[in-house]
Design a protein around this motif. Structure first.
Motif, PDB file in Angstrom:
ATOM      1  N   ASN A   1      -0.370 -31.476   9.645  1.00 23.98           N
ATOM      2  CA  ASN A   1      -0.699 -32.862   9.969  1.00 23.98           C
ATOM      3  C   ASN A   1      -2.195 -33.083   9.783  1.00 23.98           C
ATOM      4  O   ASN A   1      -2.994 -32.735  10.647  1.00 23.98           O
ATOM      5  CB  ASN A   1      -0.290 -33.175  11.412  1.00 23.98           C
ATOM      6  CG  ASN A   1      -0.521 -34.636  11.781  1.00 23.98           C
ATOM      7  OD1 ASN A   1      -1.245 -35.366  11.099  1.00 23.98           O
ATOM      8  ND2 ASN A   1       0.098 -35.074  12.854  1.00 23.98           N
ATOM      9  N   PRO A   2      -2.621 -33.689   8.659  1.00 21.40           N
ATOM     10  CA  PRO A   2      -4.056 -33.819   8.411  1.00 21.40           C
ATOM     11  C   PRO A   2      -4.743 -34.773   9.375  1.00 21.40           C
ATOM     12  O   PRO A   2      -5.934 -34.602   9.669  1.00 21.40           O
ATOM     13  CB  PRO A   2      -4.126 -34.333   6.967  1.00 21.40           C
ATOM     14  CG  PRO A   2      -2.798 -34.962   6.712  1.00 21.40           C
ATOM     15  CD  PRO A   2      -1.813 -34.196   7.540  1.00 21.40           C
ATOM     16  N   GLN A   3      -4.012 -35.759   9.884  1.00 25.43           N
ATOM     17  CA  GLN A   3      -4.632 -36.680  10.842  1.00 25.43           C
ATOM     18  C   GLN A   3      -4.985 -35.949  12.137  1.00 25.43           C
ATOM     19  O   GLN A   3      -6.068 -36.141  12.705  1.00 25.43           O
ATOM     20  CB  GLN A   3      -3.681 -37.850  11.139  1.00 25.43           C
ATOM     21  CG  GLN A   3      -3.427 -38.774   9.964  1.00 25.43           C
ATOM     22  CD  GLN A   3      -4.581 -39.726   9.686  1.00 25.43           C
ATOM     23  OE1 GLN A   3      -5.579 -39.753  10.413  1.00 25.43           O
ATOM     24  NE2 GLN A   3      -4.456 -40.507   8.627  1.00 25.43           N
TER      25      GLN A   3
ATOM     26  N   VAL B   1     -13.897 -31.347  13.793  1.00 21.33           N
ATOM     27  CA  VAL B   1     -13.255 -30.211  14.458  1.00 21.33           C
ATOM     28  C   VAL B   1     -11.756 -30.279  14.180  1.00 21.33           C
ATOM     29  O   VAL B   1     -11.099 -31.266  14.501  1.00 21.33           O
ATOM     30  CB  VAL B   1     -13.532 -30.234  15.970  1.00 21.33           C
ATOM     31  CG1 VAL B   1     -12.860 -29.038  16.656  1.00 21.33           C
ATOM     32  CG2 VAL B   1     -15.044 -30.227  16.227  1.00 21.33           C
ATOM     33  N   GLY B   2     -11.232 -29.223  13.593  1.00 19.86           N
ATOM     34  CA  GLY B   2      -9.821 -29.225  13.233  1.00 19.86           C
ATOM     35  C   GLY B   2      -8.904 -29.160  14.431  1.00 19.86           C
ATOM     36  O   GLY B   2      -7.928 -29.908  14.523  1.00 19.86           O
TER      37      GLY B   2
ATOM     38  N   LEU C   1      -3.233 -27.770   3.649  1.00 16.18           N
ATOM     39  CA  LEU C   1      -2.371 -28.910   3.383  1.00 16.18           C
ATOM     40  C   LEU C   1      -1.113 -28.503   2.644  1.00 16.18           C
ATOM     41  O   LEU C   1      -0.396 -29.353   2.140  1.00 16.18           O
ATOM     42  CB  LEU C   1      -3.122 -29.965   2.554  1.00 16.18           C
ATOM     43  CG  LEU C   1      -4.165 -30.758   3.323  1.00 16.18           C
ATOM     44  CD1 LEU C   1      -4.757 -31.816   2.429  1.00 16.18           C
ATOM     45  CD2 LEU C   1      -3.574 -31.382   4.553  1.00 16.18           C
ATOM     46  N   ALA C   2      -0.883 -27.228   2.528  1.00 17.55           N
ATOM     47  CA  ALA C   2       0.379 -26.791   1.944  1.00 17.55           C
ATOM     48  C   ALA C   2       1.218 -26.102   2.996  1.00 17.55           C
ATOM     49  O   ALA C   2       2.128 -25.382   2.679  1.00 17.55           O
ATOM     50  CB  ALA C   2       0.097 -25.868   0.769  1.00 17.55           C
ATOM     51  N   LEU C   3       0.869 -26.252   4.297  1.00 19.92           N
ATOM     52  CA  LEU C   3       1.535 -25.470   5.326  1.00 19.92           C
ATOM     53  C   LEU C   3       2.447 -26.303   6.232  1.00 19.92           C
ATOM     54  O   LEU C   3       2.209 -27.465   6.446  1.00 19.92           O
ATOM     55  CB  LEU C   3       0.474 -24.792   6.204  1.00 19.92           C
ATOM     56  CG  LEU C   3      -0.550 -23.979   5.446  1.00 19.92           C
ATOM     57  CD1 LEU C   3      -1.564 -23.401   6.409  1.00 19.92           C
ATOM     58  CD2 LEU C   3       0.105 -22.891   4.675  1.00 19.92           C
ATOM     59  N   ALA C   4       3.532 -25.651   6.932  1.00 20.06           N
ATOM     60  CA  ALA C   4       4.190 -26.334   8.028  1.00 20.06           C
ATOM     61  C   ALA C   4       5.300 -25.616   8.690  1.00 20.06           C
ATOM     62  O   ALA C   4       5.902 -25.478   9.328  1.00 20.06           O
ATOM     63  CB  ALA C   4       4.801 -27.642   7.653  1.00 20.06           C
TER      64      ALA C   4
END
Length: 710
Positions: free
Chosen positions: A274-276, A313-314, A18-21
């Protein structure tokens, strides 16, 4: 040296993912911004320098490190630390050098004393000191490593070699998960991100030997050179395992082919933000139907998760391709791939020739000139393996209750400032404000070290073999993670060890965590003035708090659930304002033809900017309580406001090798330190006023181009 790939609990995978992009260079889009206030009775730029002595009398700010030939309003990074940068080149044993490294060296000295004392002491068998001492001693015994050769590796290689069909391949792949080798994919137990009161089984893409998918897919000269170095590394390692030249080359080519297929199916780091999109819950039966060649039901049962009825599943497309890989790639090549993943996760536990090969590859990747001495590598390994056992010994010597209390006071001040910023926000609706305040009030704060330490009683460590110890720790960690499934959420768990010089925000737990290692000078000095501490560790505290409200963290509610609690209009306005920050950073160019990736670094940039703004407000309240309307005293000729910004900047000064900088820009969600310094300040009227900056100077953005969020 490659870092051992331990199994990572999915909550921590998330915290890091969650710190990536993506990278674009364009003129920042205009946004509504408050007009820049005219500086009130501020001196002309650089006039205040006449009152600054050549050497510091106050603590933590070193005026001798400043480059007085540079205006603070043109390049605050150079002004605040230019002399230090000139006088502190990167040492040969590392790839970057800054205050964090200096603190790291000081911390390592103390930790080494603890380790060597533990290794000399005849501690009771089973005690933390015995385990810490024996783990470190076994790693330092290079003679034993050379004598053992491949003795302790051969049983695992034999298991891989015994694979004869798809079913036994699935069985071995499940074992590789418990050994933390990184083969094929990642799996672990962590809070269900949409139901944070229960644990879930999470599956995520993985399986690559290089740090990022782009190293396999890009065709620029540097990427090709890295692939060539990686192939040489593998070829030479296979020869060390006993293969002749032709066989070793063939095996290396097979591994590259398998890993390239996995890389092509992997999402890039921007998409992973994108966590969703990374939340795809399905029943085990559904997952088994979609990815039939993983043998998921048997794999879960083998690893103690047979009770799981669902998995998250990611990246489903990755697992579809992985299923195809496990069926269509030659079995011999998949066995070679697993052997490589195992061996490359253990170079320091094998004879020196193996770690030398690993370091030669790292030289190409990062520009490192000299491999860190063995005691430093074993110190890091001990901290990674027995972090809380080791950590108990550390905090007894390094962290006082008084320091913990002062840090908590700062956290409360900055939380109160954040609440004030939310309440006074001009573009957010009341409904969203109430949810934001609810989340802020529910934020959990962990300072220094855990309230409950890990129990290592079921982990056996001896001096027989470092490799055996390392694999035992990995398997123990995996079992500890799996045991959480079906139980209550453990909110006492830490994702960093007490001596770590870092901090984090964990969205599903809605918590901020500051290890004792970070709460040391110069980041935190209980004897320094408030301006310095608020600019240093206060900026970090504000950074972590506002991660809960960055482009990713804002998608989690007060209980840590992945839930959209924003009104549609507020969410769109936030996204528009955040895009201004993204465009600003994407225009920064640290190297020829290399730009900062404003999308990859979005969350960290927003947290820097918002955190510094909120913390400045907390400092102003603290100064008002202390001095009222009386003049605020200067230290070394500097006002508290100037010391605040200098403290922020001097802790981010660093020199970095070009190769390491390129790698950082490709893989790291943090912007280079230069732009972590400049980026937020260029948007802050408070900075302009502190240093008397005027429109037209490089650090001053026109009102229409400034980013304004909180």
């Amino acid at each position: 040296m490659q870092t051992p790939r331990y199994p990572i609990p999915s909550a921590l995978v998330l915290a890091s993912a969650l710190a990536l992009a993506g990278c674009a260079s364009s003129k920042p889009a205009p946004t509504t911004a408050a007009a820049t206030p005219a500086p009130a009775a501020t001196p002309a730029p650089n006039d205040f320098l006449a009152g600054i002595p050549a050497t510091s009398e106050g603590r933590s700010i070193n005026v001798a490190d400043m480059d007085r030939s540079v205006s603070p309003c043109d390049d605050f990074f150079r002004f605040s630390g230019g002399n230090w940068l000139k006088n502190n080149p990167v040492p040969s044993y590392t790839t970057r050098w800054g205050p964090r490294n200096l603190l790291g060296d000081r911390t390592q000295t103390l930790l080494r004393q603890i380790l060597e004392e533990s290794a000399r002491t005849s501690a009771p068998k089973g005690s933390n000191q015995q385990k810490v001492g024996d783990f470190y001693a076994s790693g330092m015994d290079s003679t034993a490593l050379e004598t053992a050769g491949l003795k302790y590796l051969k049983p695992e290689l034999a298991r891989i070699n015994a694979v004869k069909d798809l079913k036994s391949l699935q069985t071995e792949a499940a074992r590789q998960l418990t050994l933390g080798t990184g083969a094929f994919f990642r799996a672990g137990v962590g809070p269900d991100r949409k139901q944070s009161t229960v644990y879930a089984v999470n599956l995520s893409q993985g399986g690559l030997g290089m740090p990022d998918r782009d190293y396999y897919l890009k065709d620029d000269a540097r990427s090709k050179a890295i692939r060539s170095a990686y192939t040489n590394y593998m070829t030479n390692t296979f020869k060390l395992l006993g293969d002749d030249d032709a066989t070793a080359s063939k095996k290396a080519a097979a591994v590259v082919r398998v890993e390239t297929r996995l890389a092509q199916a992997s999402k890039d780091r921007v998409a992973l933000r994108n966590p969703q999109a990374s939340y795809n819950k399905m029943t085990v039966a559904e997952a088994n139907a979609q990815f039939p060649n993983l043998g998921l039901p048997a794999m879960l049962a083998q690893n103690g998760l047979g009770a799981a009825k669902e998995v998250i599943v990611g990246q489903p497309d990755f697992f579809k391709e992985l299923s195809a890989v496990m069926k269509t790639e030659p079995l011999a090549d998949l066995k070679t791939y697993m052997a490589w993943q195992l061996v490359s996760s253990l170079p320091s536990a094998l004879p020196k020739a193996f770690s030398d090969e690993a370091f030669r590859f790292q030289q190409v990747m990062s520009g490192a000139k000299q491999q860190p001495v063995r005691w430093k590598r074993m110190l890091a390994a001990t901290d990674g393996a027995l972090g809380e056992a080791f950590g108990q010994l550390y905090v007894d010597k390094a962290f006082s209750p008084e320091a913990k209390q002062k840090a908590l006071t700062m956290v409360n001040d900055i939380k109160a400032s954040m609440a004030s910023h939310i309440q006074s926000n001009t573009w957010m609706s009341d409904a969203t404000k109430q949810e934001a305040l609810k989340k802020l009030n529910a934020l959990r704060v962990k300072i220094g070290y855990p309230d409950q330490w890990k129990d290592y009683s079921t982990l056996s460590i001896s001096r027989e073999s470092y490799l055996k110890n390392l694999l035992a720790v990995r398997q123990w960690n995996y079992r500890q993670n799996v045991k959480k499934f079906g139980g209550p959420i453990d909110r006492n768990e830490w994702g960093m060890t007490p001596s770590t010089i870092n901090a984090y925000y964990n969205p599903p737990m809605n918590e901020i965590v500051f290890p004792a290692g970070y709460l040391q000078p110069p980041f935190f000095d209980p004897e320094a003035d408030d301006a310095v501490n608020y600019g240093a560790i206060g900026g970090v505290i504000g950074h972590e708090i506002t991660h809960g409200f960055d482009d990713q963290g804002r998608q989690y509610d007060s209980e840590g659930n992945l839930r959209d609690w924003w009104t549609k209009a507020d969410g769109e306005e936030f996204t528009r304002r955040a895009a201004v920050v993204g465009n600003q950073y994407s225009a920064f160019q640290p190297l020829d033809s290399v730009y900062v990736n404003g999308k990859l670094t979005m969350g960290e940039n927003l947290a820097d900017f918002a955190g510094l703004t909120v913390t400045y407000g907390a400092l102003q309240k603290r100064l008002q309580e202390k001095y009222g309307d009386a003049p605020r005293p200067k230290i070394d000729g500097l006002t508290p406001e100037q010391r605040f910004f200098l403290s922020w900047a001097q802790l981010r000064r660093s020199n970095i090798r070009p190769e390491a900088l390129r790698q950082q820009i490709l893989t790291d969600p943090h912007s280079p330190d230069q732009y972590r310094t400049l980026g937020p300040l260029m948007n802050m009227p408070q900075f302009y006023q502190a240093f008397g900056c005027q429109p037209g100077q490089k650090m001053v953005r026109p009102d229409a181009e400034r980013a304004v969020i909180w």
